[in-house]
Design a protein around this motif. Structure first.
Motif, PDB file in Angstrom:
ATOM      1  N   GLU A 132      -9.903  40.803 -19.107  1.00  0.00           N
ATOM      2  CA  GLU A 132     -10.382  40.412 -17.789  1.00  0.00           C
ATOM      3  C   GLU A 132      -9.667  41.181 -16.690  1.00  0.00           C
ATOM      4  OE1 GLU A 132     -13.346  39.009 -18.446  1.00  0.00           O
ATOM      5  OE2 GLU A 132     -12.944  37.597 -16.810  1.00  0.00           O
ATOM      6  N   GLY A 133      -8.378  41.366 -16.863  1.00  0.00           N
ATOM      7  CA  GLY A 133      -7.601  42.083 -15.856  1.00  0.00           C
ATOM      8  C   GLY A 133      -8.115  43.504 -15.659  1.00  0.00           C
ATOM      9  N   PHE A 134      -8.295  44.224 -16.757  1.00  0.00           N
ATOM     10  CA  PHE A 134      -8.736  45.612 -16.637  1.00  0.00           C
ATOM     11  C   PHE A 134     -10.193  45.690 -16.185  1.00  0.00           C
ATOM     12  CE2 PHE A 134      -4.851  46.294 -18.977  1.00  0.00           C
ATOM     13  CZ  PHE A 134      -4.396  47.492 -18.473  1.00  0.00           C
ATOM     14  N   ALA A 193     -11.785  43.553 -14.230  1.00  0.00           N
ATOM     15  CA  ALA A 193     -11.822  43.267 -12.793  1.00  0.00           C
ATOM     16  C   ALA A 193     -11.367  44.495 -12.015  1.00  0.00           C
ATOM     17  CB  ALA A 193     -10.917  42.076 -12.477  1.00  0.00           C
ATOM     18  N   TYR A 194     -10.363  45.172 -12.538  1.00  0.00           N
ATOM     19  CA  TYR A 194      -9.884  46.370 -11.859  1.00  0.00           C
ATOM     20  C   TYR A 194     -10.957  47.459 -11.859  1.00  0.00           C
ATOM     21  CZ  TYR A 194      -7.382  50.622 -10.840  1.00  0.00           C
ATOM     22  OH  TYR A 194      -7.004  51.815 -10.286  1.00  0.00           O
ATOM     23  N   LEU A 234     -14.013  38.448  -7.330  1.00  0.00           N
ATOM     24  CA  LEU A 234     -12.740  38.177  -8.008  1.00  0.00           C
ATOM     25  C   LEU A 234     -12.474  36.685  -8.099  1.00  0.00           C
ATOM     26  CD1 LEU A 234     -10.242  40.824  -6.626  1.00  0.00           C
ATOM     27  CD2 LEU A 234     -11.076  40.574  -8.970  1.00  0.00           C
TER      28      LEU A 234
END
Lengths: 382, 382
Positions: free
Chosen positions: A280-282, A284-285, A294
């Motif tokens: 999810e982190g990557f 979203a980035y 976000l």
């Protein structure tokens, strides 16, 4: 200490030759538990519980009329950042196929019997029976006895991963690879699809073939759409199938896996949490989301973690058992019991709840979740 | 294989007697690494890296003018569900003290020197220096040389856990226990507070003493308020200190720990994620929150997981290093370097960035996060 001898099949020199692994290494792998004897469903076989050299986990060596090797389905690696990964990995074009949310099955013919293997190389009696019901494979295997059909068993009447697809409904099989038994060499994407069309076998959806430069942007759009429709993601392939495929999944897929795992927090959550969150982190980035997007993603993630836990705690407080009910179609009690025995081989604790209208309800119990939630509800300390 | 001999101090029979552990067991523990030699800051000592029998991790045995044992601070267990846990655990009354977000320090006097030990039993040079600056301990230890002052070092100029408390500011020390060196027996809550008042030493806040029946409801209110003010939680104690204390923390504390850990996902997240999430699940359940409150909690959780990851990925993409800057007050370069050596003893990778206006900026680098985020940004596969 070593009371047992190695299985006679493993001692045959032919196997060492076919697999290109020395007899000594094979024997060592057997003592380490990498290779196991497999004598079920009237087969005399050995099963690779883990990979060994170039031989994949899930590979089966079967002592039939001849010795046959069904190679394990290769692990597909994941990209966290589409743009740099595709550029680095692929040459000219990327074929994008849908990754469906079900379980990986290899179907092949051994001594004129059609058999379905799960990812780990187990013969699943339910899958084998259903594959023969759903698919008309006789002609295909008549012509291509050395081929393995690799695909996803999907739908709601699915004992491993039940997920609703409108075009599938209860149970369906979608094919993503045709591979050669012994070498594991796959057909190129187009050949595969042509051949499947010829035999009226259903492939997974091809969502496009894109030049590498344009692919990331296209795939991001595709994955957004898939996610919005509660679908899992994509597998990206070299059209010639000479490079390793890669996979990438939607935020909704991550959320729904978290949701599932957090329903049984003390059985499944630890294995699931970290990797889904990293994805999810990557994502979203890379998707360079707006503040609003976000915030929606954060809420989706938080809800998919918090709410299933809460439901389970409530359930246990009300005397329910933390368990999931698998539903499969059966014709008699024997078929249900056979499937439960199969689950127990996989170390899954399951019991038959009922058989009604041709459907067996099988309860898979998540014991640690039960025990620990109960303990904390009674004031146990963490 | 065993080239070294055991430390002479450990071989002394007196130690076996004081600790009530046989010499044989002590020696065995030394070879297993449970006990280590500790020869720093002019001390000849042994350090318990793990617990052994009834002797806590962090215990120090010091060979001074006499042999002195400073017992480790006992682990405080956590309740996930206040109501059943308090009922089960406590007898009549529960004293509720604030749990502050800093680091656990034991201060005591050895051969007329005041020394501050961290939780693990290390002598922290910064803490030792600051404790003497902040606190006037001479009179207290004159009268009570056999006492250990246990408290939390809190504030922003705090190299381990920097957290702003309006009443503390840069650095302060709040005391939660007074314990006897060798036995670890704590004073009852009231005696402790009276004695601290007499010596003008500052205790953590006492938030109430409640009958067990009323305590859960009161504590839920207290913890809600603490959380709303960005404060950590409570420690619940038997007023006589004859039962083990318990701890309980606010949702905001969980969120801010997640936020910290997810900023360095490949160094810290795995150790933090699961337990914080479990706490949130049970707290949400016990607080019987409304749909709206639940949604806020889910969002807070999701944001505290997603946003710091995103910040770190952005930072690494922009050429920054995934690191945290610790700021401590120093009088000279030597003090800064001494602290860095201390961090290295704790296996923390740190470098001095600058000294300016009496403050040293020390950078703690999170190497796995750096390496792995960089790799994924360059298309590395997961």
């Amino acid at each position: 200490m070593r009371e047992k001898n190695i299985p006679p099949l493993l001692a045959q020199e032919e196997i060492s030759k076919i697999l290109n692994i020395s007899s000594h290494k094979l024997e060592e792998a057997y003592w380490k538990g990498i290779i196991k004897n497999y004598q079920k469903h009237n087969l005399d076989a050995i099963q690779f519980r883990k990979g060994l050299g170039s031989v994949e986990s899930g590979t089966m060596v079967i002592n039939g009329e001849t010795i046959q090797v069904i190679r394990g389905f290769p692990k597909i690696r994941r990209t966290l950042m589409l743009k740099p990964a595709l550029k680095k990995h692929f040459l000219k074009e990327v074929a994008v196929e849908e990754k469906m949310n079900g379980y990986n099955v290899r179907i092949t013919q051994i001594d004129n019997n059609i058999i379905a293997f799960t990812r780990g190389g187990y013969i699943c009696p339910y899958t084998t029976r259903k594959a023969k019901e759903i698919l008309d494979l006789e002609d295909f295997f008549q012509k291509y006895p050395e081929m393995v059909i690799c695909g996803e068993m999907v739908g709601t009447l699915n004992p491993y991963v039940s997920h609703y697809y409108p075009e599938v409904g209860k149970l369906g099989f979608r094919i993503f690879d045709l591979r050669e038994k012994q070498t594991n060499i796959p057909l190129p994407v187009k050949e595969k699809r042509d051949l499947l069309r010829e035999y009226e076998l259903e492939p997974v959806r091809l969502l496009g073939v894109f030049p590498v430069d344009e692919a990331p942007e296209k795939i991001i759009e595709i994955v957004r759409d898939l996610g919005a429709n509660n679908r899992e993601g994509v597998v990206m392939k070299d059209p010639m199938m000479q490079l390793e495929p890669l996979k990438y999944t939607s935020s909704q897929a991550q959320a729904s896996e978290l949701e599932y795992a957090l329903g049984y927090p003390f059985d499944l959550a630890q294995a699931f949490l970290f990797s889904r969150i990293i994805r999810e982190g990557f994502q979203a980035y890379e998707m360079a989301e707006s503040t609003d997007e976000l915030s929606k993603r954060a809420l989706r993630m938080g809800e998919s973690i918090l709410y299933p836990m809460l439901e389970t705690i409530k359930g246990v407080e009300n005397g329910e058992v933390a368990a999931e009910d698998l539903v499969i179609e059966v014709e008699n009690q024997n078929e249900a019991e056979e499937f439960i025995r199969h689950l127990r081989d996989l170390k899954v604790m399951a019991t038959l709840v009922e058989i009604k209208d041709g459907k067996a309800v099988i309860r898979r119990i998540h014991q640690s979740t039960n025990d620990r939630v109960k303990n904390y509800l009674h004031g146990g300390l963490y």
